[in-house]
Write a protein that holds these residues in place. Structure first.
Motif, PDB file in Angstrom:
ATOM      1  N   PRO A  86       0.836  -1.208   0.000  1.00 26.94           N
ATOM      2  CA  PRO A  86       0.000   0.000   0.000  1.00 26.94           C
ATOM      3  C   PRO A  86       0.871   1.257   0.000  1.00 26.94           C
ATOM      4  CG  PRO A  86      -0.712  -1.539   1.707  1.00 26.94           C
ATOM      5  CD  PRO A  86       0.590  -2.054   1.180  1.00 26.94           C
ATOM      6  N   GLU A 106       0.294   4.161   1.070  1.00 28.71           N
ATOM      7  CA  GLU A 106       0.259   4.867   2.363  1.00 28.71           C
ATOM      8  C   GLU A 106       1.307   4.294   3.329  1.00 28.71           C
ATOM      9  OE1 GLU A 106      -2.362   3.592   0.672  1.00 28.71           O
ATOM     10  OE2 GLU A 106      -4.261   4.291   1.532  1.00 28.71           O
ATOM     11  N   TRP A 152      -3.131  -0.918   8.083  1.00 32.66           N
ATOM     12  CA  TRP A 152      -3.778  -0.487   6.827  1.00 32.66           C
ATOM     13  C   TRP A 152      -4.987  -1.387   6.533  1.00 32.66           C
ATOM     14  CZ3 TRP A 152      -4.354  -3.117   2.099  1.00 32.66           C
ATOM     15  CH2 TRP A 152      -4.780  -2.340   1.029  1.00 32.66           C
ATOM     16  N   ASN A 178      -9.058  -0.435   6.473  1.00 35.62           N
ATOM     17  CA  ASN A 178      -9.812  -0.646   5.236  1.00 35.62           C
ATOM     18  C   ASN A 178     -10.824  -1.797   5.363  1.00 35.62           C
ATOM     19  OD1 ASN A 178      -8.711   1.197   2.908  1.00 35.62           O
ATOM     20  ND2 ASN A 178      -6.955   0.619   4.167  1.00 35.62           N
ATOM     21  N   ALA A 187      -3.040  -4.986  -1.973  1.00 32.67           N
ATOM     22  CA  ALA A 187      -2.600  -3.601  -2.191  1.00 32.67           C
ATOM     23  C   ALA A 187      -2.764  -3.136  -3.637  1.00 32.67           C
ATOM     24  CB  ALA A 187      -1.144  -3.435  -1.750  1.00 32.67           C
ATOM     25  N   PRO A 231      -4.743  -1.542  -6.250  1.00 30.30           N
ATOM     26  CA  PRO A 231      -6.008  -0.795  -6.232  1.00 30.30           C
ATOM     27  C   PRO A 231      -6.955  -1.264  -7.340  1.00 30.30           C
ATOM     28  CG  PRO A 231      -4.197   0.587  -7.046  1.00 30.30           C
ATOM     29  CD  PRO A 231      -3.599  -0.724  -6.649  1.00 30.30           C
TER      30      PRO A 231
END
Ligand SMILES: *Cc1c(COP(=O)(O)O)cnc(C)c1O
Length: 360
Positions: free
Chosen positions: A15, A17, A253, A257, A339, A341
């Motif tokens: 990810p 982030e 994370w 989510n 991860a 997207p």
């Protein structure tokens, strides 16, 4: 410079982030004046990192209290040896062969005892999961071993084998934390983290406490004894400190989510976009029987080697990278881990559609 859509089977996409946060903390981890790479694994600050990672993983996967979570080194492949060394009390175990990783685990187990092939899908290039409802399991077997998601071939067990009361041991490397799992159904789960959770060099082992004993095969190295690692909370020696720190960030994370339910939902959505396209395309075909399709690894081919190569080259140039299939399957493989997207999958499908129109 921008980030590509990375469909690598592993090491794989993380990810953004998480990477950004790690970058922000690189020189000075939360006022410690050091990078996590530089600090003692015996320090208070690092102890908090590993303890929090463990607690978060326990919460995420709802790991029962009578299971230990170990953060170890040596990758999933090291566990191919550690598992028989620790669990093969009768020196006999059953293996279901669903691909390269199961075969490697099987060969390794043969060094230590009698590893029995219970079923195999080698007859059709591992494009399906064999029927595991009535395996030839005998009373003297210590465990039944499966590779739950087959990274190379793109198959997944959607129903666990009937182990006839024997321990189930699973390599979950490429499906770990992609969906909720009932840990109680397993004696041991292991996963190399570089597929779905973190940087290579860490393997997570979740093992039932009663299986952690001094009764291991003679010659088992101290480091490979689960008891050594469990007694020392994964800090018998220097653990892969930085890798564990990143895993901890990925756990947070995932929690942010929607937890494993959230991952499952989005993973189903992502995979459906790709499989629906493959099922409607005249050029691209999936290589796996529908009922055993993985949500994480999606192998596909065209009818021509030349077209495969052209597709991979043009996709790479367009920013869709690492789509080349494993050398044993050929063609293409899109790994669409947690991860990745959803836009990455949508854009890949748009690109495939455009390629098909231009080339047929
Ligand atoms: C990648 C992978 C392995 C090997 O992992 P290493 O960490 O390289 O040893 C084993 N099993 C599965 C299912 C994998 O996907």
């Amino acid at each position: 410079m921008g980030r590509v859509y990375n469909f690598s089977a592993g090491p794989a996409v993380l990810p953004v982030e998480v990477l950004q946060e790690a970058a922000d903390e690189m020189l000075d981890y939360r006022g410690s004046g050091q990078s996590v790479m530089e600090m003692s694994h015996r320090s208070k600050v690092y102890d908090n990192i590993i303890k929090e990672a463990e607690a978060d993983l326990r919460k995420l996967l709802a790991v029962p209290d009578n299971y230990k979570i170990l953060f170890l080194q040596g990758g999933a492949s090291q566990q191919f040896a550690a598992i028989p060394m620790n669990l093969m009390k009768n020196r006999k175990a059953g293996y279901v062969l669903t691909g390269q990783w199961a075969k490697k685990a099987f060969s390794e187990a043969k060094i230590y005892g009698e590893a029995v092939e219970l079923a195999s899908s080698a007859d059709k290039t591992f494009s399906y999961i064999p029927d595991c409802s009535d395996l030839p399991i005998t009373d003297d077997m210590d465990y039944v071993y499966i590779c739950e998601n087959n990274t190379i071939y793109g198959t997944k067990y959607w129903q666990l084998p009937d182990t006839k009361g024997k321990l189930l041991v699973a390599d979950q490397s490429s499906c770990f934390l992609s969906e909720p799992v009932d840990v109680l159904k397993y004696g041991l789960i292991m996963a190399g983290v570089q597929k779905n959770v973190g940087p290579a060099g860490v393997v997570i082992v979740i093992v039932r406490e009663d299986l952690i004993t001094d009764d291991v095969l003679p010659g088992t190295p101290t480091m490979l004894k689960y008891k050594t690692q469990a007694d020392n909370d994964s800090l018998y020696n220097t653990p892969p400190c930085y890798g564990i720190y990143i895993c901890g960030k990925v756990f947070k994370w995932i929690m942010k989510n929607g937890g494993l339910e959230g991952m499952q939902k989005i993973n189903q959505e992502k995979a459906a976009i790709l499989y629906d396209f493959l099922d409607s395309s005249k050029m691209f075909h999936g290589t796996v029987v529908k009922e055993d399709r993985s949500l994480m690894n999606v192998p596909f081919v065209t009818d021509s080697e030349e077209l495969n190569a052209k597709f991979i080259a043009e996709a790479t140039a367009a920013g869709f990278v690492n789509l080349k299939g494993h050398r044993s399957v050929g063609g293409m493989r899109a790994s669409i881990y947690n991860a990745m997207p959803i836009e990455g999958v949508k854009k890949l499908v748009e690109f495939m559609d455009k390629f098909e129109k231009e080339n047929s």
